[in-house]
Design a protein around this motif. Structure first.
Motif, short mmCIF file in Angstrom:
data_model
loop_
_atom_site.label_atom_id
_atom_site.label_comp_id
_atom_site.label_asym_id
_atom_site.label_seq_id
_atom_site.Cartn_x
_atom_site.Cartn_y
_atom_site.Cartn_z
N PHE A 175 0.81 -1.23 0.00
CA PHE A 175 0.00 0.00 0.00
C PHE A 175 0.84 1.27 0.00
CE2 PHE A 175 -0.19 -1.33 4.57
CZ PHE A 175 0.40 -0.23 5.18
N ALA A 176 2.11 1.19 0.35
CA ALA A 176 2.99 2.37 0.28
C ALA A 176 3.68 2.49 -1.08
CB ALA A 176 4.03 2.32 1.39
N PHE A 203 -7.38 6.14 3.07
CA PHE A 203 -6.11 6.06 2.34
C PHE A 203 -5.85 4.64 1.86
CE2 PHE A 203 -3.63 10.00 4.03
CZ PHE A 203 -4.63 10.81 3.54
N ALA A 209 -3.11 3.50 -3.60
CA ALA A 209 -2.38 2.87 -2.50
C ALA A 209 -2.21 1.39 -2.79
CB ALA A 209 -3.11 3.09 -1.18
N ASN A 217 -0.34 8.58 -4.50
CA ASN A 217 -0.56 7.67 -3.38
C ASN A 217 -0.60 8.50 -2.09
OD1 ASN A 217 -0.29 5.82 -1.23
ND2 ASN A 217 0.88 4.39 -2.48
N ILE A 219 -0.74 7.74 1.02
CA ILE A 219 0.10 7.22 2.10
C ILE A 219 1.55 7.65 1.87
CG2 ILE A 219 0.99 5.09 3.12
CD1 ILE A 219 -1.80 3.89 2.55
N HIS A 220 2.00 7.54 0.63
CA HIS A 220 3.35 7.97 0.28
C HIS A 220 3.52 9.48 0.48
CE1 HIS A 220 7.03 8.64 -1.96
NE2 HIS A 220 6.39 9.39 -2.84
#
Length: 424
Positions: A175-176, A203, A209, A217, A219-220
């Motif tokens: 997910f990252a 997120f 993600a 993204n 999260i990034h």
């Protein structure tokens, strides 16, 4: 067709009729050849120091420094990285006060024995080492706010160091986008409040993600901001092969070096999804398959080739059990995976629960797929409680899958699910 699936420190042998195998999805990292030793690869990368001054120059006139190091859940070959970082920093400043800070993120604390295994006895005996605790508010301090609106709270040692640097390794992340780089700060040395805010249900549910995606993204974006606000100045990140040996390294500016590493890795990890009735995968063997929490990662690779209702077979030793009590209890206590997923999607960012992201993704997968779990007999009841089906061995799992999808069902095999970026 015969394939080998990594399992703990060994492998499981899979034999299937050629005509039933739709595809075998492998990373091509094994094709990356490097005549240098692991030590020389790292030293050569540090000599280039992409986009930044050398570590020796950065250490000059600094009183204190923190090197963020990986924890026991990551196969980062620290013995081939940390000695050279220490050496170069002290070459630039013999009196610099250095602390190794273990980036446990939301994991349990790394044990003394695990530190020796990772760093070697000499470094453990001679260096100052601290293990981050995301739940210890007294050890963590707020330094800002993330783009998501979550407070940025990190380990005080990292926040107050004159020089903050890190080691790590780059692999696809479910997910990252990719591991490494900025992840050493968030979640590595961040407080639980920050990790929970970053890993919120909205997120995690973003279509960006996903494995191998950094652009857009969310999260990034948070993680990158965290590293900048923390003042992370230099990284040494490596790429490892299937035997967990260093085959490439990138060092220098945390964002330039990390981006270069991700772009390099993509060309070896991208594979095209091959839809099949049954998808078989593993989580890379030890230490990456040490618990069920970590093994959700490889399930996402299988998910990408399993269609709407394909059966997934996961092979993982899970010597460390579930890997998270909240993760285990959420799956055990829910009415169904689908009901759990729908409930998670109603939870606002500031009410994110520990491990929620992991069981959100697992619940998403189980809402569509039957998962057969090949693992140790001791895990049988836990697997069942977590809404999956236990299989004592791979042959039995294949038979069970055929009972569901038919004797002539098609198979896609992804031997190491965390080593590939499966693209639709």
């Amino acid at each position: 067709m015969i394939s080998k699936i990594p399992y703990g420190n060994t492998e499981l042998t899979l034999e299937l009729p050629d005509e039933q195998v739709s595809g075998v999805l492998n990373s091509n990292i094994g094709n990356l050849q490097n005549d240098q030793t692991e030590d020389d690869i790292v030293k050569a990368a540090m000599a280039k120091h992409l986009g930044s001054a050398s570590l020796k120059e950065l250490a000059k006139d600094k009183k204190t420094a923190v090197i963020i190091i990986s924890d026991h859940t990551r196969p980062v070959p620290s013995k081939h990285i940390i000695p050279f970082m220490l050496e170069e920093m002290r070459e630039g400043n013999p009196d610099i006060d250095i602390t190794l800070l273990v980036a446990t993120g939301f994991h349990r604390g790394t044990t003394p024995d695990e530190l020796v295994s990772k760093l070697g006895q000499k470094i453990v005996d001679e260096e100052k080492i601290a293990v981050h605790d995301s739940s210890n508010a007294d050890e963590n301090v707020k330094i800002g706010v993330l783009p998501s609106g979550a407070d940025l709270i990190i380990n005080r040692l990292a926040a107050e160091a004159d020089l903050l640097v890190s080691e790590g390794f780059i692999e696809p992340h479910f997910f990252a986008g990719f591991s490494g780089g900025r992840k050493s700060v968030l979640p590595g040395v961040s407080d639980r409040v920050t990790v929970l805010g970053n890993h919120c249900s909205k997120f995690i549910a973003s279509p960006y993600a996903r494995t191998g995606i950094l652009e857009n993204n969310p999260i990034h974006t948070d993680m990158k901001s965290a590293a900048k606000q923390a003042g992370l100045q230099y990284i040494v990140n490596v790429i490892i092969d299937e035997e967990k040996r260093v085959v490439m390294a990138f060092a220098g500016d945390p964002f330039i070096a990390h981006e270069a590493g991700c772009e390099f890795l993509k060309q070896y990890c991208r594979v095209k999804a091959v839809p099949a009735d049954i998808v078989i995968t593993g989580n890379g063997g030890a230490p990456l398959d040490q618990n069920m929490y970590q093994c959700v990662k490889s399930m996402t690779a299988a998910e990408a080739s399993a269609g709407d209702d394909g059966v997934i077979i996961l092979c993982a030793e899970c010597l460390d059990g579930t890997g998270g009590d909240g993760f285990y209890r959420a799956m055990r206590d829910c009415e169904s995976a689908r009901a759990l997923f729908e409930n998670i999607m109603t939870i606002p960012q500031n009410q994110t629960q520990p491990d929620q992201w992991e069981y959100q993704i697992l619940a998403r997968i189980l809402s569509k797929h039957t998962v057969l779990y090949v693992t140790r007999p001791e895990m049988k009841d836990i697997v069942t409680e977590m809404k999956m089906t236990y299989a004592p061995d791979l042959d039995t799992a294949v038979k069970m899958a055929k009972e569901i999808k038919g004797e002539n069902a098609s198979f896609t095999v992804i031997p190491n699910g965390i080593a590939v970026i499966v693209e639709q």
